[in-house]
Design a protein around this motif. Structure first.
Motif, PDB file in Angstrom:
ATOM      1  N   ASN A   1      -8.945  -9.824  -3.305  1.00 38.55           N
ATOM      2  CA  ASN A   1      -9.118  -9.887  -1.848  1.00 38.55           C
ATOM      3  C   ASN A   1      -9.309  -8.540  -1.162  1.00 38.55           C
ATOM      4  O   ASN A   1      -9.019  -8.383   0.017  1.00 38.55           O
ATOM      5  N   THR A   2      -9.787  -7.551  -1.918  1.00 39.02           N
ATOM      6  CA  THR A   2     -10.303  -6.353  -1.273  1.00 39.02           C
ATOM      7  C   THR A   2     -11.814  -6.538  -1.170  1.00 39.02           C
ATOM      8  O   THR A   2     -12.369  -7.548  -1.611  1.00 39.02           O
TER       9      THR A   2
ATOM     10  N   HIS B   1      -5.186 -12.373  11.271  1.00 41.29           N
ATOM     11  CA  HIS B   1      -4.991 -11.945   9.883  1.00 41.29           C
ATOM     12  C   HIS B   1      -5.036 -10.431   9.741  1.00 41.29           C
ATOM     13  O   HIS B   1      -4.242  -9.822   9.020  1.00 41.29           O
ATOM     14  N   GLN B   2      -5.964  -9.809  10.457  1.00 43.99           N
ATOM     15  CA  GLN B   2      -6.185  -8.368  10.272  1.00 43.99           C
ATOM     16  C   GLN B   2      -5.078  -7.508  10.878  1.00 43.99           C
ATOM     17  O   GLN B   2      -5.033  -6.311  10.610  1.00 43.99           O
TER      18      GLN B   2
ATOM     19  N   TYR C   1       0.854  -1.187   0.000  1.00 46.37           N
ATOM     20  CA  TYR C   1       0.000   0.000   0.000  1.00 46.37           C
ATOM     21  C   TYR C   1       0.892   1.239   0.000  1.00 46.37           C
ATOM     22  O   TYR C   1       1.878   1.289   0.725  1.00 46.37           O
TER      23      TYR C   1
ATOM     24  N   MET D   1      -9.774  -1.431   0.731  1.00 50.32           N
ATOM     25  CA  MET D   1      -9.955  -2.059   2.041  1.00 50.32           C
ATOM     26  C   MET D   1      -9.970  -3.576   1.872  1.00 50.32           C
ATOM     27  O   MET D   1     -10.669  -4.092   1.022  1.00 50.32           O
ATOM     28  N   PRO D   2      -9.203  -4.271   2.721  1.00 50.78           N
ATOM     29  CA  PRO D   2      -9.139  -5.727   2.598  1.00 50.78           C
ATOM     30  C   PRO D   2     -10.465  -6.386   2.974  1.00 50.78           C
ATOM     31  O   PRO D   2     -11.202  -5.868   3.815  1.00 50.78           O
ATOM     32  N   ARG D   3     -10.760  -7.495   2.343  1.00 51.43           N
ATOM     33  CA  ARG D   3     -11.895  -8.306   2.778  1.00 51.43           C
ATOM     34  C   ARG D   3     -11.426  -9.187   3.920  1.00 51.43           C
ATOM     35  O   ARG D   3     -10.230  -9.314   4.170  1.00 51.43           O
ATOM     36  N   ARG D   4     -12.375  -9.778   4.613  1.00 50.59           N
ATOM     37  CA  ARG D   4     -12.079 -10.713   5.699  1.00 50.59           C
ATOM     38  C   ARG D   4     -11.182 -10.102   6.778  1.00 50.59           C
ATOM     39  O   ARG D   4     -10.223 -10.722   7.213  1.00 50.59           O
ATOM     40  N   TYR D   5     -11.492  -8.883   7.169  1.00 51.64           N
ATOM     41  CA  TYR D   5     -10.807  -8.262   8.309  1.00 51.64           C
ATOM     42  C   TYR D   5     -11.845  -8.046   9.392  1.00 51.64           C
ATOM     43  O   TYR D   5     -12.835  -7.347   9.168  1.00 51.64           O
TER      44      TYR D   5
ATOM     45  N   LEU E   1       0.225  -5.292   3.847  1.00 52.18           N
ATOM     46  CA  LEU E   1      -0.833  -5.977   4.576  1.00 52.18           C
ATOM     47  C   LEU E   1      -0.992  -7.388   4.021  1.00 52.18           C
ATOM     48  O   LEU E   1      -0.641  -7.659   2.872  1.00 52.18           O
ATOM     49  N   CYS E   2      -1.524  -8.249   4.871  1.00 50.65           N
ATOM     50  CA  CYS E   2      -1.794  -9.616   4.418  1.00 50.65           C
ATOM     51  C   CYS E   2      -3.160  -9.646   3.752  1.00 50.65           C
ATOM     52  O   CYS E   2      -4.149  -9.221   4.329  1.00 50.65           O
ATOM     53  N   LEU E   3      -3.203 -10.129   2.517  1.00 49.50           N
ATOM     54  CA  LEU E   3      -4.487 -10.175   1.798  1.00 49.50           C
ATOM     55  C   LEU E   3      -4.941 -11.592   1.492  1.00 49.50           C
ATOM     56  O   LEU E   3      -5.635 -11.822   0.505  1.00 49.50           O
ATOM     57  N   GLU E   4      -4.521 -12.534   2.316  1.00 48.80           N
ATOM     58  CA  GLU E   4      -5.154 -13.852   2.187  1.00 48.80           C
ATOM     59  C   GLU E   4      -5.466 -14.295   3.590  1.00 48.80           C
ATOM     60  O   GLU E   4      -4.571 -14.328   4.452  1.00 48.80           O
ATOM     61  N   TYR E   5      -6.725 -14.648   3.829  1.00 47.54           N
ATOM     62  CA  TYR E   5      -7.138 -14.980   5.181  1.00 47.54           C
ATOM     63  C   TYR E   5      -6.269 -16.106   5.742  1.00 47.54           C
ATOM     64  O   TYR E   5      -6.150 -17.162   5.134  1.00 47.54           O
TER      65      TYR E   5
ATOM     66  N   LEU F   1      -3.824   0.340  -2.559  1.00 51.24           N
ATOM     67  CA  LEU F   1      -3.153  -0.908  -2.932  1.00 51.24           C
ATOM     68  C   LEU F   1      -2.490  -0.712  -4.292  1.00 51.24           C
ATOM     69  O   LEU F   1      -3.160  -0.348  -5.270  1.00 51.24           O
TER      70      LEU F   1
ATOM     71  N   GLN G   1       0.477  -6.574  -5.535  1.00 52.97           N
ATOM     72  CA  GLN G   1       0.370  -7.688  -4.593  1.00 52.97           C
ATOM     73  C   GLN G   1       0.729  -9.002  -5.245  1.00 52.97           C
ATOM     74  O   GLN G   1       0.726  -9.150  -6.463  1.00 52.97           O
TER      75      GLN G   1
ATOM     76  N   TRP H   1     -13.932  -5.433  -2.910  1.00 53.85           N
ATOM     77  CA  TRP H   1     -14.560  -5.528  -4.226  1.00 53.85           C
ATOM     78  C   TRP H   1     -15.108  -6.937  -4.472  1.00 53.85           C
ATOM     79  O   TRP H   1     -16.120  -7.128  -5.138  1.00 53.85           O
TER      80      TRP H   1
END
Ligand code: HEM
Ligand SMILES: [Cu+2]
Lengths: 183, 481, 253
Positions: free
Chosen positions: B361-362, A173-174, A131, B428-432, A164-168, A137, A140, B364
């Motif tokens: 994985n945002t 994770h957050q 980012y 913004m990331p998803r799954r946060y 940032l981590c973008l895979e759960y 973003l 990635q 979107w």
């Protein structure tokens, strides 16, 4: 990039909504004996053809710009090894030993020079998303155990960049993150 | 014609689906409120909600589609009641297992349970096998149902006729009803992806029980996961389309749609594209050979062509300047198709690799798939539920509150979805479970989304009470009825 | 039944070719070090009397550098023999040269000439043999770390190949005696062919979807890919099977 994507989407969505509304209203107003569209097969053909051409143009313009071909014919000035793990990123100029993983406290990279991130994971799948200073973003790749993804990038502006981590990857994770300084 | 038994089990399915849907929306609202910092749950609890919500939604809207085509299929041929019951029992069992694993076992690896996350135990040890078992149980139930229905179709229509290949020749002597064609194509896709799930679970079991002797390849497992996950999520939409082909002209008081060469061609092509489009879930895995990435983009683009050129176009042509009887059923179908198109636009944008580079994985992603679910597929199924429930009712006040329900659905749905789209465009990331300080807009957006989702929920509650009341009547009416 | 049979044959043959291909890649992460760093520009004393530096040598053709010492009673000899064998079948030899460089200060040009003779490579244009006075700096720049063992009078060291491109950057390293396909990856890397990813060594390849074949630069399907098509194949068989079984019961329409 993202702003134009959103605008493109909203325009297309709005146009579709208008078409549907218009078609609905035309049905409401239609008399008993109206026959709808005169030659649907021909219209359908043109509609499909136009759609096909638009998508074809889209594909041929965008595919060559895919990230897999980014800066492929240049030599990077720096390689940063990235090992993602639950729930942190280890980054280092040196390769990271999976049995004794250590990273550097901070990473500084030159602006406007090609750098290569060699991204892998020590446990589960993670994402490695860069980012910029305005928290947008910009690039990635995924961090997959057993594999190394090479992400090549040129940072245009000096400053602080966030990763940032973008895979759960589990319950923290957050908060999985790191940062880069571009000089 | 359909039997009373079928009528009853269909009613039971409808009540179950709507009930679980309400619970699921509540889970969704809780998640949004947590992201909005109104609620303060443990992250693990948030992710347990996310896992439960994801898999339960997929499950209920899949069975909702199956319920619809099973009921309407009886117009053409005899279906197996036993298979229907087996599917019901196993689905309910599976859902109970799922909820036990997530809420008692605290399993929270996400409904896509990307390897090797489920094996990195951060919850009760038994929750992983129970969760994987829940997918197996549901999968077996749905496989039974699909294979049985496919067999029944093939008993009446030879394979080539079921796929409407005779329409590629001039002046075919036998007509294949579009409903049969679409059901057949979709069932083939469903069986394929369910078998993919079985294979995936077998690989998990091999590793789980080998005590470390056998280790899976992460790339293969990811491919298999999305082969299953992406495909099932797409095929369930097509079940809804089969219902539209059958009912839309009928409730509008228009002649039935016929299969033509282009309808046959479009659906046969769809079968191929839909099975290769899942590669787009691996765009950001540079380890996947570039050829497959490009196939992913092209197949995903191509999958939208027959859908837009045949189904959407046919719906528009059927309505344009044609006087038809508008009712709630029709309106839901029509708005659903519009929602499906708009969600599809969001998908086509995301499926372009260069865009995916900054959208993957945002928010979107949930934005576009919630569009063609919450304002697409759900409306297809609601239309069928409503249509079904009024078939056997003596009262005639079916259109009561139509305007209100539709308005609530649309306002609530659009507001809820816009928050996702804006979030996605804002990276913004998803799954946060909670958003980091970099995104000051994220929490207010989440609160707004929760408010709109509540409006959407209000509409669903009205649907639930009206439809369930009629369905309960059907369920408990004496069989002499 | 026949179809099942064919299918099993195909599956098994895939399985065995994979088994044969699964090899022991000996090392781990150390190979990853020093990548895209400049190699030290060592002065070379080549067998043919040429006195170019390493960078000058690379500038004309990318180099694959093998570090050895002639008095080695251990890995050096088999290592070079294996390398020679692996390269023997390559028809396209124009795009790189092999530089065999001694890291032992005791080695003289004569030792190196003898080595080249013993390998039958004294007249091979692609192979160069040399000593250098700057070996310590060179070792440091490629991350090579031989340790003198005074009891055995031998160096303890890895079998190391270093790929250096025309600009003098290290593009890839291989540690240990490796197979042809790894060597091909090395050759491609010194010629600046970019592939966006690679597999880490020492992983079980049996179930991978694709195996990168560096000779062709293409990915060949692995057993994993077969797995991926398995559901579709089973569905097709099921479809044909059901359709065949129920054909008698069909009600004519
Ligand atoms: C108004 C109703 C709904 C609400 C309020 C809602 C809310 C949510 C929320 C907040 C998330 C998590 C988003 C994130 O990643 O941060 C989510 C994920 C999801 N929702 Fe919904 N949703 C609704 C309807 C639906 C419907 C109709 C479906 C039908 C398929 C669905 C399927 C899913 C799936 C598959 C996920 C992904 C879970 C995951 O990421 O593992 N939702 N939903
Ligand atoms: Cu992570």
């Amino acid at each position: 990039m993202q702003n134009s994507i959103l605008i493109l989407f909203l325009v297309l969505a709005g146009m579709s909504a208008l078409v549907f509304t218009f078609v609905y209203l035309s049905s409401k107003k239609a008399g008993k004996d109206e026959q709808g569209i005169p030659n649907p097969l021909k219209t359908r053909f043109w509609f499909l053809l136009i759609l096909f051409v638009i998508l074809g143009i889209f594909a041929s313009v965008t595919i060559p710009r895919s990230p897999y071909f980014l800066f492929a014919d240049e030599t990077p000035v720096r390689v940063i090894h990235v090992s993602a793990m639950q729930f942190a990123f280890l980054m280092s100029d040196k390769a990271i030993d999976p049995k004794n993983p250590v990273g550097e406290a901070s990473i500084e990279l030159p602006a406007n020079k090609l750098v290569e991130f060699r991204v892998t994971s020590l446990d589960v799948n993670h994402g490695f998303a860069i980012y910029d200073q305005s928290n947008r973003l910009i690039a990635q790749t995924q961090a997959m155990p057993g594999y190394v993804n090479r992400l090549r990038w040129k940072f245009k502006e000096p400053g602080n960049y966030t990763i940032l981590c973008l895979e759960y990857c589990g319950m923290a994770h957050q908060v999985m993150r790191a940062s880069l300084t571009i000089k | 014609m359909e039997t009373i038994k079928l009528r009853k089990i269909t009613s039971l399915w409808i009540i179950t689906v709507l009930f679980l849907f309400i619970v699921n929306i509540v889970l969704g609202i809780i998640m949004r409120l947590n992201q909005g910092e109104i609620l303060h749950e443990q992250p693990a609890t948030f992710y347990a909600h996310m896992t439960t919500h994801g898999l339960t939604q997929i499950g209920i809207w899949f069975v909702a589609g199956m319920t619809g085509i099973n009921y309407l299929m009886e117009r053409y041929l005899k279906t197996s009641y036993l298979a229907n019951v087996v599917a019901m029992v196993l689905t309910v069992t599976g859902i109970l297992m799922l909820w036990t694993s997530t809420y008692i076992g605290n399993f929270h690896a996400g409904w896509t349970f990307l390897y090797p996350l489920p094996l990195k135990i951060m919850w009760a040890k038994w929750a992983t096998p129970l969760f994987l078992g829940s997918i197996l149980v549901m999968g077996v139930g749905w496989l039974t149902w699909s294979v049985s229905m496919m067999t029944q179709i093939l008993k009446k229509y030879p394979l080539t006729k079921a796929l409407a290949w005779q329409h590629f020749r001039k002046n075919p002597t036998i007509q294949t009803p579009p409903f049969i064609l679409i059901s057949m194509i979709t069932l083939i896709g469903i069986i394929t992806c369910l078998l993919g799930a079985v294979l995936l679970l077998a690989m998990y079991a091999a590793e789980y029980f080998s005590n470390g002797a056998f280790v899976n390849d992460a790339l293969l497992m990811k491919n298999l996961t999305y082969f299953f996950g992406h495909t099932i999520a797409n095929e369930m939409l097509y079940l809804g389309l089969a219902v539209i082909y059958e009912l839309f002209p009928e409730v509008g008081g228009r002649p039935k749609w016929k299969a033509t060469w282009y309808v046959a061609l479009a659906w046969n092509c769809t079968l191929v594209f839909i099975l290769t489009a899942f590669f787009h879930h691996l765009y950001m895995d540079f380890v996947q050979p570039v050829g497959f990435q490009i196939v992913g983009q092209i197949a995903s683009y191509m999958a939208s062509l027959p859908a837009a050129g045949v189904t959407v176009f046919s719906v528009l042509v059927a309505v344009y300047r044609t006087s038809i009887k508008w009712s709630l059923t029709n309106l839901l179908f029509f708005i659903g198709v519009a929602g499906w198109v708009i969600g599809g636009l969001g998908a086509v944008i995301d499926v372009t690799i260069t865009n995916n580079f900054v959208l993957h994985n945002t928010l979107w992603v949930p934005a576009h798939f919630h569009t063609y679910n919450a304002l697409g597929n759900v409306l297809f199924s609601l239309a069928f539920f409503h249509w079904f429930s009024i078939q056997f009712s003596e009262k005639t006040d079916f259109e009561k509150l139509t305007k209100l329900k539709l308005t609530l659905l649309l306002i609530g749905g659009i507001g809820f979805l816009l928050a996702f789209y804006i979030g996605g465009a804002e990276s913004m990331p998803r799954r946060y479970s909670n958003y980091p300080a970099e995104f000051p807009m994220a929490a207010p957006l989440a609160i707004g989304a929760a408010v709109f989702a509540t409006i959407y929920l209000a509409a669903i509650l009205i649907f639930f009470f009206q439809i369930s009341k009629r369905c309960l009547n059907i369920l408990f009416s004496s069989s002499s009825h | 039944m026949f179809k099942h049979f064919i299918f099993i044959i195909i599956a098994l043959s895939f399985f065995f070719t994979q088994l044969a291909g699964a090899q022991i890649a000996s090392t781990g992460f150390e190979e990853e070090n020093n990548i895209y760093e400049k190699v030290y520009d060592a002065k070379l004393n080549l067998n043919n009397g040429d006195n170019r530096t390493l960078t000058q040598l690379c500038a004309s053709k990318p180099v694959i550098l093998a570090l050895i010492f002639t008095r080695c009673s251990g890995i050096c000899n088999p290592f070079l023999v294996q390398l020679k064998e692996n390269l023997q079948f390559k028809t396209d030899t124009d795009n790189f040269s092999v530089l065999v460089l001694s890291f032992d200060p005791r080695d003289t040009r004569e030792d190196m000439v003898n080595l080249s003779k013993s390998l039958n490579l004294e007249n091979n244009k692609q192979w160069l043999f040399a000593t250098t006075g700057d070996i310590e700096k060179l070792n440091l720049s490629v991350g090579f770390n031989p340790v003198w063992d005074s009891i055995r009078s031998q160096y303890d060291h890895d079998a190391l190949l270093v790929g250096i491109n025309k600009e003098g950057y290290i593009t890839k390293k291989l540690i240990g005696i490796r197979n042809k396909s790894d060597l091909e990856l090395l050759i491609r890397s010194v010629n600046d062919v970019f592939s966006p990813s690679y597999r880490l060594p020492n992983k079980n390849r049996l179930f991978s979807c694709f195996n990168y074949n560096p000779e062709t630069g293409k990915n060949t399907p692995g057993l994993g890919l077969l797995f991926l098509t398995l559901p579709a194949v089973i569905t097709l068989l099921l479809l044909l099977g059901i359709s065949y079984t129920v054909r008698h019961k069909r009600i004519l329409i």
